[in-house]
Design a protein around this motif. Structure first.
Motif, PDB file in Angstrom:
ATOM      1  N   MET A 382       0.823  -1.208   0.000  1.00 42.87           N
ATOM      2  CA  MET A 382       0.000   0.000   0.000  1.00 42.87           C
ATOM      3  C   MET A 382       0.859   1.260   0.000  1.00 42.87           C
ATOM      4  O   MET A 382       0.468   2.293  -0.541  1.00 42.87           O
ATOM      5  N   ARG A 383       2.032   1.187   0.592  1.00 42.76           N
ATOM      6  CA  ARG A 383       2.909   2.360   0.654  1.00 42.76           C
ATOM      7  C   ARG A 383       3.847   2.458  -0.559  1.00 42.76           C
ATOM      8  O   ARG A 383       4.479   3.492  -0.763  1.00 42.76           O
ATOM      9  N   ALA A 384       3.952   1.395  -1.351  1.00 45.33           N
ATOM     10  CA  ALA A 384       4.895   1.378  -2.473  1.00 45.33           C
ATOM     11  C   ALA A 384       4.484   2.384  -3.542  1.00 45.33           C
ATOM     12  O   ALA A 384       3.293   2.519  -3.861  1.00 45.33           O
ATOM     13  N   SER A 385       5.452   3.081  -4.105  1.00 42.16           N
ATOM     14  CA  SER A 385       5.149   4.036  -5.173  1.00 42.16           C
ATOM     15  C   SER A 385       4.705   3.324  -6.438  1.00 42.16           C
ATOM     16  O   SER A 385       3.917   3.854  -7.219  1.00 42.16           O
ATOM     17  N   ASP A 386       5.206   2.102  -6.659  1.00 41.33           N
ATOM     18  CA  ASP A 386       4.776   1.270  -7.784  1.00 41.33           C
ATOM     19  C   ASP A 386       4.476  -0.110  -7.221  1.00 41.33           C
ATOM     20  O   ASP A 386       5.363  -0.953  -7.085  1.00 41.33           O
ATOM     21  N   ALA A 387       3.207  -0.321  -6.879  1.00 39.97           N
ATOM     22  CA  ALA A 387       2.830  -1.564  -6.200  1.00 39.97           C
ATOM     23  C   ALA A 387       3.118  -2.783  -7.068  1.00 39.97           C
ATOM     24  O   ALA A 387       3.563  -3.821  -6.577  1.00 39.97           O
ATOM     25  N   GLY A 388       2.888  -2.670  -8.378  1.00 35.01           N
ATOM     26  CA  GLY A 388       3.119  -3.798  -9.256  1.00 35.01           C
ATOM     27  C   GLY A 388       4.579  -4.194  -9.312  1.00 35.01           C
ATOM     28  O   GLY A 388       4.927  -5.376  -9.213  1.00 35.01           O
ATOM     29  N   ALA A 389       5.467  -3.198  -9.457  1.00 35.47           N
ATOM     30  CA  ALA A 389       6.903  -3.489  -9.516  1.00 35.47           C
ATOM     31  C   ALA A 389       7.385  -4.076  -8.201  1.00 35.47           C
ATOM     32  O   ALA A 389       8.198  -5.016  -8.182  1.00 35.47           O
ATOM     33  N   LEU A 391       5.597  -5.792  -6.007  1.00 34.68           N
ATOM     34  CA  LEU A 391       5.088  -7.160  -5.869  1.00 34.68           C
ATOM     35  C   LEU A 391       5.955  -8.130  -6.664  1.00 34.68           C
ATOM     36  O   LEU A 391       6.325  -9.198  -6.160  1.00 34.68           O
ATOM     37  N   ARG A 392       6.278  -7.759  -7.895  1.00 31.08           N
ATOM     38  CA  ARG A 392       7.123  -8.652  -8.710  1.00 31.08           C
ATOM     39  C   ARG A 392       8.502  -8.826  -8.083  1.00 31.08           C
ATOM     40  O   ARG A 392       9.072  -9.922  -8.097  1.00 31.08           O
ATOM     41  N   GLU A 393       9.028  -7.752  -7.515  1.00 30.18           N
ATOM     42  CA  GLU A 393      10.344  -7.824  -6.875  1.00 30.18           C
ATOM     43  C   GLU A 393      10.314  -8.778  -5.680  1.00 30.18           C
ATOM     44  O   GLU A 393      11.252  -9.546  -5.459  1.00 30.18           O
ATOM     45  N   LEU A 394       9.237  -8.747  -4.914  1.00 26.51           N
ATOM     46  CA  LEU A 394       9.131  -9.608  -3.733  1.00 26.51           C
ATOM     47  C   LEU A 394       9.283 -11.078  -4.083  1.00 26.51           C
ATOM     48  O   LEU A 394       9.900 -11.843  -3.338  1.00 26.51           O
ATOM     49  N   ILE A 395       8.695 -11.480  -5.213  1.00 23.01           N
ATOM     50  CA  ILE A 395       8.697 -12.909  -5.544  1.00 23.01           C
ATOM     51  C   ILE A 395       9.638 -13.224  -6.698  1.00 23.01           C
ATOM     52  O   ILE A 395       9.594 -14.324  -7.264  1.00 23.01           O
ATOM     53  N   GLY A 396      10.485 -12.268  -7.041  1.00 21.96           N
ATOM     54  CA  GLY A 396      11.526 -12.526  -8.022  1.00 21.96           C
ATOM     55  C   GLY A 396      11.057 -12.641  -9.453  1.00 21.96           C
ATOM     56  O   GLY A 396      11.696 -13.319 -10.264  1.00 21.96           O
ATOM     57  N   LEU A 397       9.933 -11.979  -9.800  1.00 21.75           N
ATOM     58  CA  LEU A 397       9.471 -11.995 -11.183  1.00 21.75           C
ATOM     59  C   LEU A 397      10.116 -10.853 -11.954  1.00 21.75           C
ATOM     60  O   LEU A 397      10.186  -9.723 -11.466  1.00 21.75           O
ATOM     61  N   ASP A 398      10.571 -11.146 -13.148  1.00 17.78           N
ATOM     62  CA  ASP A 398      11.160 -10.111 -13.988  1.00 17.78           C
ATOM     63  C   ASP A 398      10.086  -9.141 -14.464  1.00 17.78           C
ATOM     64  O   ASP A 398       8.888  -9.485 -14.526  1.00 17.78           O
ATOM     65  N   LYS A 399      10.528  -7.953 -14.822  1.00 16.97           N
ATOM     66  CA  LYS A 399       9.626  -6.997 -15.435  1.00 16.97           C
ATOM     67  C   LYS A 399       9.120  -7.577 -16.737  1.00 16.97           C
ATOM     68  O   LYS A 399       9.889  -8.140 -17.512  1.00 16.97           O
ATOM     69  N   PRO A 400       7.795  -7.486 -16.996  1.00 19.69           N
ATOM     70  CA  PRO A 400       7.269  -8.080 -18.234  1.00 19.69           C
ATOM     71  C   PRO A 400       7.983  -7.523 -19.467  1.00 19.69           C
ATOM     72  O   PRO A 400       8.195  -6.318 -19.590  1.00 19.69           O
ATOM     73  N   ALA A 401       8.367  -8.428 -20.352  1.00 15.83           N
ATOM     74  CA  ALA A 401       9.024  -8.000 -21.581  1.00 15.83           C
ATOM     75  C   ALA A 401       8.006  -7.352 -22.504  1.00 15.83           C
ATOM     76  O   ALA A 401       6.833  -7.753 -22.528  1.00 15.83           O
ATOM     77  N   PRO A 402       8.417  -6.329 -23.249  1.00 17.05           N
ATOM     78  CA  PRO A 402       7.475  -5.719 -24.202  1.00 17.05           C
ATOM     79  C   PRO A 402       7.068  -6.755 -25.240  1.00 17.05           C
ATOM     80  O   PRO A 402       7.854  -7.624 -25.611  1.00 17.05           O
ATOM     81  N   PRO A 403       5.818  -6.689 -25.701  1.00 16.98           N
ATOM     82  CA  PRO A 403       5.367  -7.689 -26.672  1.00 16.98           C
ATOM     83  C   PRO A 403       6.153  -7.601 -27.971  1.00 16.98           C
ATOM     84  O   PRO A 403       6.556  -6.521 -28.404  1.00 16.98           O
ATOM     85  N   ALA A 404       6.388  -8.751 -28.576  1.00 24.53           N
ATOM     86  CA  ALA A 404       7.085  -8.776 -29.860  1.00 24.53           C
ATOM     87  C   ALA A 404       6.192  -8.134 -30.919  1.00 24.53           C
ATOM     88  O   ALA A 404       4.964  -8.322 -30.910  1.00 24.53           O
ATOM     89  N   PRO A 405       6.765  -7.368 -31.822  1.00 28.76           N
ATOM     90  CA  PRO A 405       5.955  -6.725 -32.875  1.00 28.76           C
ATOM     91  C   PRO A 405       5.233  -7.780 -33.714  1.00 28.76           C
ATOM     92  O   PRO A 405       5.799  -8.811 -34.074  1.00 28.76           O
ATOM     93  N   THR A 406       3.972  -7.524 -34.003  1.00 28.46           N
ATOM     94  CA  THR A 406       3.181  -8.438 -34.831  1.00 28.46           C
ATOM     95  C   THR A 406       2.439  -7.634 -35.886  1.00 28.46           C
ATOM     96  O   THR A 406       2.064  -6.485 -35.650  1.00 28.46           O
ATOM     97  N   LYS A 407       2.251  -8.236 -37.026  1.00 29.37           N
ATOM     98  CA  LYS A 407       1.477  -7.594 -38.080  1.00 29.37           C
ATOM     99  C   LYS A 407      -0.011  -7.679 -37.742  1.00 29.37           C
ATOM    100  O   LYS A 407      -0.485  -8.697 -37.223  1.00 29.37           O
ATOM    101  N   PRO A 408      -0.766  -6.632 -38.046  1.00 36.55           N
ATOM    102  CA  PRO A 408      -2.212  -6.702 -37.796  1.00 36.55           C
ATOM    103  C   PRO A 408      -2.877  -7.788 -38.634  1.00 36.55           C
ATOM    104  O   PRO A 408      -2.397  -8.161 -39.715  1.00 36.55           O
ATOM    105  N   LEU A 409      -3.972  -8.311 -38.137  1.00 38.26           N
ATOM    106  CA  LEU A 409      -4.827  -9.184 -38.927  1.00 38.26           C
ATOM    107  C   LEU A 409      -5.595  -8.336 -39.938  1.00 38.26           C
ATOM    108  O   LEU A 409      -5.717  -7.114 -39.782  1.00 38.26           O
ATOM    109  N   VAL A 410      -6.141  -8.977 -40.947  1.00 34.89           N
ATOM    110  CA  VAL A 410      -6.886  -8.270 -41.987  1.00 34.89           C
ATOM    111  C   VAL A 410      -8.314  -8.795 -42.043  1.00 34.89           C
ATOM    112  O   VAL A 410      -8.538 -10.011 -42.121  1.00 34.89           O
TER     113      VAL A 410
END
Length: 653
Positions: A382-389, A391-410
């Motif tokens: 509750m006091r964390a400036s970035d609660a998500g970051a 939480l991930r740090e507490l349990i050793g989860l890496d920061k989510p990688a940005p999604p790989a570029p994909t071509k749009p569907l048509v």
């Protein structure tokens, strides 16, 4: 320093840090009979405060007025509020009752004098500290008041449960067990008796989504209003906020559960589990509440603080046991408590959770090494400036990688013949739109629509596309990943402001794979349509979006942004483009609750052609699919096969 919570200590936290000041040092054997002990050091029992038994006279042996003194402001405020004279009467607010001075002082240790007061009772049950006494009394009073309200009588709660108005459950046990990493029970807590305000203005649903996005397995929601500043409304809002997540966290009602009525409340307000505290319940009552909760489908989290309480929890059949590192009798945090209780388990098959005082990844790692499956974290998050970051740090989860570029569907829309459908599929189109709106120029009858759908179905790949890993745990991101992974091409029936029964009939008769609602239909219709729904929204000149709530999750699976018809109403298919930067603004704002960190996947339509679609995609930035109709048509209104192929190449390369 511990105190009796009366007089100048009224409504202060049960334990206060202070600097000793020995000029007032006293021993109980030498204390005049007119004085009583109000506070002592917790460790050694040194007297830190005394009070006259009859007159409003208080003394402490440290400097509470110092800006460095914990609780000093409250203590001085209480002192200034006292009226000269006797206890009671106009001074009754502080809890001190006048005592006639008779006999002699009893020569007992100072700490026993404190322990005998309601504020700091002994650790043997059923005595508990005054704060728990007061909380328990208040919660029972709250239950009594709610039970008498006509809308929330026990009978009405039971009726609501029988009518299945409670949100659907998930298994608390399975949700923890299925977590591939250490399960985090992330807590929403605005305040506490020992710490006061923590995050008093926090939005419960917004905080819940931060936790869920970061990977929390359980969201613990405080619903006690007086000391923790939570409500049942908070928990219901939390449940509604995460309900559309494909793998949503389990919801824990964190409260002082003393009656079956509160379990009914929990179930109706979206809880999947409740907390039962062994220290507050006699064994028979604990068993009654445990069994009742299980009968409603909710396996409780049973809280213990020592091996003897563990034995009680095991005897009632608890499958999930939380060890509170904070002793409820004195509010001290001892991080070795979980380890001691774990040793007493001796390998028995329960899920062990560590509760309270967890503030670092080192704390978590220590417990995981000992077999702990889940940790509850509240104040630190509750006091964390970035609660998500955090939480991930507490349990050793890496920061989510940005999604790989994909071509749009048509999506090639307004297909009117089986031959045009085959040409679009051959060119690489993923979605084939069939207009089923009577009176429009691209409308086809049911037989023609069925022949188009048959071509699409026959052209479908034998296997799913390689599973696309969603970069978002939220609704639209997950739905987008699913669409990318589906066997394609797919047929899309396009409707506009038609009766729901008509839509359902045509879905069945034609064999449609998706439905597109292109008018002002209620988004809630998606729950009644047996295939995924694309909902069209109109982007107006001022950047606002008409046609519904564009980021509302849990209903339509996909969002299509199109140009409005003349006058701003539902239309489309006339080759008119809108300002693509407005679509970019919608995408960048992100999914609801993501705070702009997870872009909103959209289908872009309106005025697209082979020569401008690449620029449109570049401008918007993140597009799930592009939708074209008039931009690939010939003079006869049918699809120009060369334009269709050129459009697909412009999108996919």
């Amino acid at each position: 320093m511990q105190h009796d919570a009366k007089g100048i200590f009224h409504d202060l936290p049960p334990l206060l840090a202070s600097t000793r000041y020995h000029s007032l040092a006293a021993k109980l054997l030498t204390l005049p009979k007119v004085l009583q002990v109000t506070s002592t050091t917790e460790e050694s029992g040194v007297i830190m405060g005394v009070r006259h038994r009859e007159y409003t006279v208080e003394a402490v042996q440290y400097h509470p007025e110092s800006c460095m003194s914990e609780g000093g402001r409250g203590l001085i405020a209480n002192f200034l509020k006292l009226k000269g004279g006797h206890w009671g009467g106009e001074n009754a607010w502080c809890g001190v009752e006048p005592e006639p001075v008779t006999g002699t002082a009893t020569p007992v240790p100072a700490e026993a004098a404190i322990a005998a007061s309601p504020a700091v009772a002994s650790s043997s049950k059923p005595s508990v500290p005054s704060i728990l006494d007061r909380i328990a009394a208040q919660r029972l009073s709250d239950v009594s008041a709610a039970s008498k309200c006509l809308a929330t009588t026990p009978e009405n709660l039971h009726t609501a449960l029988k009518l299945h108005t409670a949100p659907p459950l998930i298994s608390f046990v399975d949700r923890v067990k299925s977590t591939p990493h250490t399960a985090v029970m992330a807590e929403i807590k605005r305040a506490s008796p020992s710490k006061g305000d923590i995050a008093p203005t926090a939005s419960a649903p917004a905080q819940a989504l931060r936790y869920a996005i970061a990977g929390a397995s359980v969201i613990s929601c405080l619903t006690e209003p007086t000391w923790f500043k939570g409500t049942l409304g908070d928990m219901l809002a939390v449940r509604q906020a995460v309900d559309s997540l494909p793998n949503r966290p389990a919801i824990l009602r964190k409260d002082f559960i003393l009656a079956p009525y509160q379990i009914d409340e929990a179930r109706l307000h979206g809880a999947d589990t409740i907390l039962l505290i062994v220290a507050m319940l006699e064994k028979n009552k604990l068993k009654e509440l445990y069994d009742y909760s299980v009968s409603l489908g909710m396996e409780p989290l049973v809280e213990v603080n020592n091996p003897s309480e563990l034995e009680v929890a095991l005897e009632v059949g608890a499958k999930v046991i939380g060890v509170n590192n904070r002793n409820l009798h004195d509010f001290n945090v001892d991080m070795s408590t979980t380890s001691r209780v774990n040793s007493a388990l001796k390998g028995r098959d329960v899920i062990l959770c560590a509760l309270s005082g967890i503030a670092s990844s080192a704390d978590v790692e220590k417990y995981v090494a000992e077999g702990v499956r889940a940790v509850l974290v509240g104040e630190s998050l509750m006091r964390a400036s970035d609660a998500g970051a955090f939480l991930r740090e507490l349990i050793g989860l890496d920061k989510p990688a940005p999604p790989a570029p994909t071509k749009p569907l048509v999506k090639i829309c307004g297909v009117r013949t089986a031959a045009d459908a085959q040409a679009a599929v051959t060119a690489g189109a993923d979605l084939i739109g069939i207009i089923l709106v009577p009176g429009t120029r691209r409308h086809v009858d049911t037989a023609t629509a069925r022949s188009i759908a048959d071509v699409v179905r026959a052209s479908r790949k034998d296997k799913e596309t390689a599973r696309t890993q969603s970069s978002s745990p939220l609704w639209f991101g997950s739905q987008a990943a699913r669409l990318r992974s589906r066997r394609r091409p797919l047929s899309v029936g396009v409707f506009r402001n038609q009766p729901l029964d008509e839509i359902l009939t045509l879905v069945d008769e034609i064999g449609l794979d998706l439905v597109q609602l292109h008018g002002d239909e209620p988004q809630g219709w998606a729950a009644h349509i047996p295939v995924p729904v694309i909902k069209a929204f109109r982007v107006l000149s001022d950047g606002s979006v008409a046609g519904g709530q564009v980021t509302r999750a849990g209903e339509n699976a996909y969002i299509l942004l199109d140009s409005p018809a003349a006058g701003g109403g539902a239309g489309g298919g006339d080759g008119t483009a809108f300002d693509w930067s407005k679509a970019r603004d919608v995408v960048v704002a992100g999914e609801a609750g993501s705070e702009g960190k997870l872009p909103l996947p959209i289908i872009l339509a309106g005025g697209l052609r082979p020569d401008n679609v690449a620029e449109a995609i570049k401008t918007v930035g993140s597009v799930l699919a592009v939708d074209v109709s008039s931009g690939v048509e010939g003079a006869d209104g049918l699809k120009d096969h060369e334009k269709v192929a050129a459009f697909v190449r412009a999108v996919k390369g």
